[in-house]
Motif scaffolding. Structure first.
Motif, PDB file in Angstrom:
ATOM      1  N   LEU A  90       0.828  -1.210   0.000  1.00 13.73           N
ATOM      2  CA  LEU A  90       0.000   0.000   0.000  1.00 13.73           C
ATOM      3  C   LEU A  90       0.862   1.260   0.000  1.00 13.73           C
ATOM      4  N   TRP A  91       1.935   1.221   0.774  1.00 17.95           N
ATOM      5  CA  TRP A  91       2.840   2.368   0.891  1.00 17.95           C
ATOM      6  C   TRP A  91       3.393   2.783  -0.476  1.00 17.95           C
ATOM      7  N   LYS A  92       3.773   1.811  -1.259  1.00 22.60           N
ATOM      8  CA  LYS A  92       4.355   2.077  -2.573  1.00 22.60           C
ATOM      9  C   LYS A  92       3.375   2.759  -3.520  1.00 22.60           C
ATOM     10  N   ARG A  93       2.106   2.612  -3.242  1.00 23.39           N
ATOM     11  CA  ARG A  93       1.082   3.217  -4.105  1.00 23.39           C
ATOM     12  C   ARG A  93       0.779   4.665  -3.733  1.00 23.39           C
ATOM     13  N   LEU A  94       1.300   5.110  -2.598  1.00 20.74           N
ATOM     14  CA  LEU A  94       1.023   6.472  -2.136  1.00 20.74           C
ATOM     15  C   LEU A  94       1.946   7.489  -2.789  1.00 20.74           C
ATOM     16  N   GLU A  95       1.419   8.685  -2.970  1.00 25.31           N
ATOM     17  CA  GLU A  95       2.232   9.820  -3.420  1.00 25.31           C
ATOM     18  C   GLU A  95       3.082  10.297  -2.240  1.00 25.31           C
ATOM     19  N   PRO A  96       4.210  10.950  -2.501  1.00 25.54           N
ATOM     20  CA  PRO A  96       5.088  11.410  -1.411  1.00 25.54           C
ATOM     21  C   PRO A  96       4.370  12.247  -0.347  1.00 25.54           C
ATOM     22  N   GLU A  97       3.491  13.113  -0.755  1.00 27.58           N
ATOM     23  CA  GLU A  97       2.774  13.953   0.217  1.00 27.58           C
ATOM     24  C   GLU A  97       1.847  13.105   1.086  1.00 27.58           C
ATOM     25  N   ASP A  98       1.220  12.099   0.497  1.00 29.38           N
ATOM     26  CA  ASP A  98       0.346  11.201   1.252  1.00 29.38           C
ATOM     27  C   ASP A  98       1.152  10.363   2.252  1.00 29.38           C
ATOM     28  N   ARG A  99       2.370  10.011   1.882  1.00 29.58           N
ATOM     29  CA  ARG A  99       3.237   9.264   2.791  1.00 29.58           C
ATOM     30  C   ARG A  99       3.534  10.083   4.043  1.00 29.58           C
ATOM     31  N   LYS A 100       3.778  11.372   3.857  1.00 25.68           N
ATOM     32  CA  LYS A 100       4.030  12.257   5.000  1.00 25.68           C
ATOM     33  C   LYS A 100       2.813  12.300   5.916  1.00 25.68           C
ATOM     34  N   THR A 101       1.627  12.344   5.319  1.00 25.13           N
ATOM     35  CA  THR A 101       0.389  12.363   6.098  1.00 25.13           C
ATOM     36  C   THR A 101       0.234  11.069   6.899  1.00 25.13           C
ATOM     37  N   VAL A 102       0.527   9.947   6.279  1.00 24.53           N
ATOM     38  CA  VAL A 102       0.414   8.650   6.953  1.00 24.53           C
ATOM     39  C   VAL A 102       1.390   8.581   8.129  1.00 24.53           C
ATOM     40  N   ILE A 103       2.611   9.019   7.902  1.00 22.17           N
ATOM     41  CA  ILE A 103       3.611   9.008   8.979  1.00 22.17           C
ATOM     42  C   ILE A 103       3.154   9.883  10.136  1.00 22.17           C
ATOM     43  N   LYS A 104       2.635  11.052   9.822  1.00 20.55           N
ATOM     44  CA  LYS A 104       2.138  11.963  10.867  1.00 20.55           C
ATOM     45  C   LYS A 104       1.007  11.302  11.660  1.00 20.55           C
ATOM     46  N   GLN A 105       0.073  10.654  10.960  1.00 13.29           N
ATOM     47  CA  GLN A 105      -1.049  10.002  11.632  1.00 13.29           C
ATOM     48  C   GLN A 105      -0.578   8.818  12.487  1.00 13.29           C
ATOM     49  N   MET A 106       0.391   8.095  12.005  1.00 10.36           N
ATOM     50  CA  MET A 106       0.923   6.975  12.784  1.00 10.36           C
ATOM     51  C   MET A 106       1.569   7.483  14.068  1.00 10.36           C
ATOM     52  N   ARG A 107       2.332   8.560  13.958  1.00 11.38           N
ATOM     53  CA  ARG A 107       2.974   9.134  15.149  1.00 11.38           C
ATOM     54  C   ARG A 107       1.928   9.614  16.151  1.00 11.38           C
ATOM     55  N   GLU A 108       0.876  10.243  15.653  1.00  9.54           N
ATOM     56  CA  GLU A 108      -0.198  10.715  16.534  1.00  9.54           C
ATOM     57  C   GLU A 108      -0.891   9.533  17.219  1.00  9.54           C
ATOM     58  N   LEU A 109      -1.122   8.483  16.479  1.00  7.15           N
ATOM     59  CA  LEU A 109      -1.767   7.297  17.036  1.00  7.15           C
ATOM     60  C   LEU A 109      -0.902   6.662  18.113  1.00  7.15           C
ATOM     61  N   ILE A 110       0.384   6.545  17.850  1.00 11.46           N
ATOM     62  CA  ILE A 110       1.298   5.964  18.841  1.00 11.46           C
ATOM     63  C   ILE A 110       1.365   6.836  20.082  1.00 11.46           C
ATOM     64  N   ASN A 111       1.467   8.145  19.912  1.00 11.16           N
ATOM     65  CA  ASN A 111       1.508   9.045  21.065  1.00 11.16           C
ATOM     66  C   ASN A 111       0.213   8.997  21.848  1.00 11.16           C
ATOM     67  N   TYR A 112      -0.913   8.855  21.151  1.00  8.93           N
ATOM     68  CA  TYR A 112      -2.210   8.765  21.821  1.00  8.93           C
ATOM     69  C   TYR A 112      -2.264   7.524  22.704  1.00  8.93           C
ATOM     70  N   LYS A 113      -1.759   6.399  22.205  1.00 10.84           N
ATOM     71  CA  LYS A 113      -1.792   5.149  22.969  1.00 10.84           C
ATOM     72  C   LYS A 113      -0.837   5.181  24.144  1.00 10.84           C
ATOM     73  N   ILE A 114       0.255   5.934  24.026  1.00 13.18           N
ATOM     74  CA  ILE A 114       1.226   6.025  25.124  1.00 13.18           C
ATOM     75  C   ILE A 114       0.706   6.898  26.244  1.00 13.18           C
ATOM     76  N   ASP A 115      -0.001   7.952  25.909  1.00 13.28           N
ATOM     77  CA  ASP A 115      -0.499   8.900  26.918  1.00 13.28           C
ATOM     78  C   ASP A 115      -1.582   8.338  27.780  1.00 13.28           C
TER      79      ASP A 115
END
Length: 115
Positions: A90-115
């Protein structure tokens, strides 16, 4: 290595993995025994109050039924490998800007679960 002669940690892990794979497929002890050509008694003993560990031949037969390698069954790595494979596809099918969005969302999700 004979059935029942291994450390308890491995015993719990492999038997739990077999049970997980059975549940995932809606498979009964009888069905696993029949498909793997392992005796029903042996399969039942893997889940008894004082369980035995499947021997290497039984593990090979079970892994074949579950369409995985013995190593994947023993280690549980097959689950992560499949998830990683799908993620990369799935990652390979994303545009570079969409990849940045996914990374940002993953980081937010991980931080949410840690808090």
């Amino acid at each position: 290595m004979s059935e029942g002669q291994d450390n308890k940690e491995e015993l719990m892990n492999i038997n739990d993995r077999i049970a997980f794979e059975m549940r995932k497929r809606g498979m009964t002890v009888y069905q696993l025994a029949k498909r793997s050509k392992v005796s029903k008694t042996a399969v039942k003993n893997w889940f008894s109050p004082i369980p035995n560990i499947p021997n290497e031949e039984s593990l090979q037969r079970i892994a074949k039924v579950f369409d995985m390698s013995v190593e994947e069954l023993k280690s549980g790595c097959g689950y992560e490998k499949n998830d990683s494979k799908e993620f990369l596809t799935l990652w390979k099918r994303l545009e570079p800007e969409d990849r940045k969005t996914v990374i940002k969302q993953m980081r937010e999700l991980i931080n949410y679960k840690i808090d």
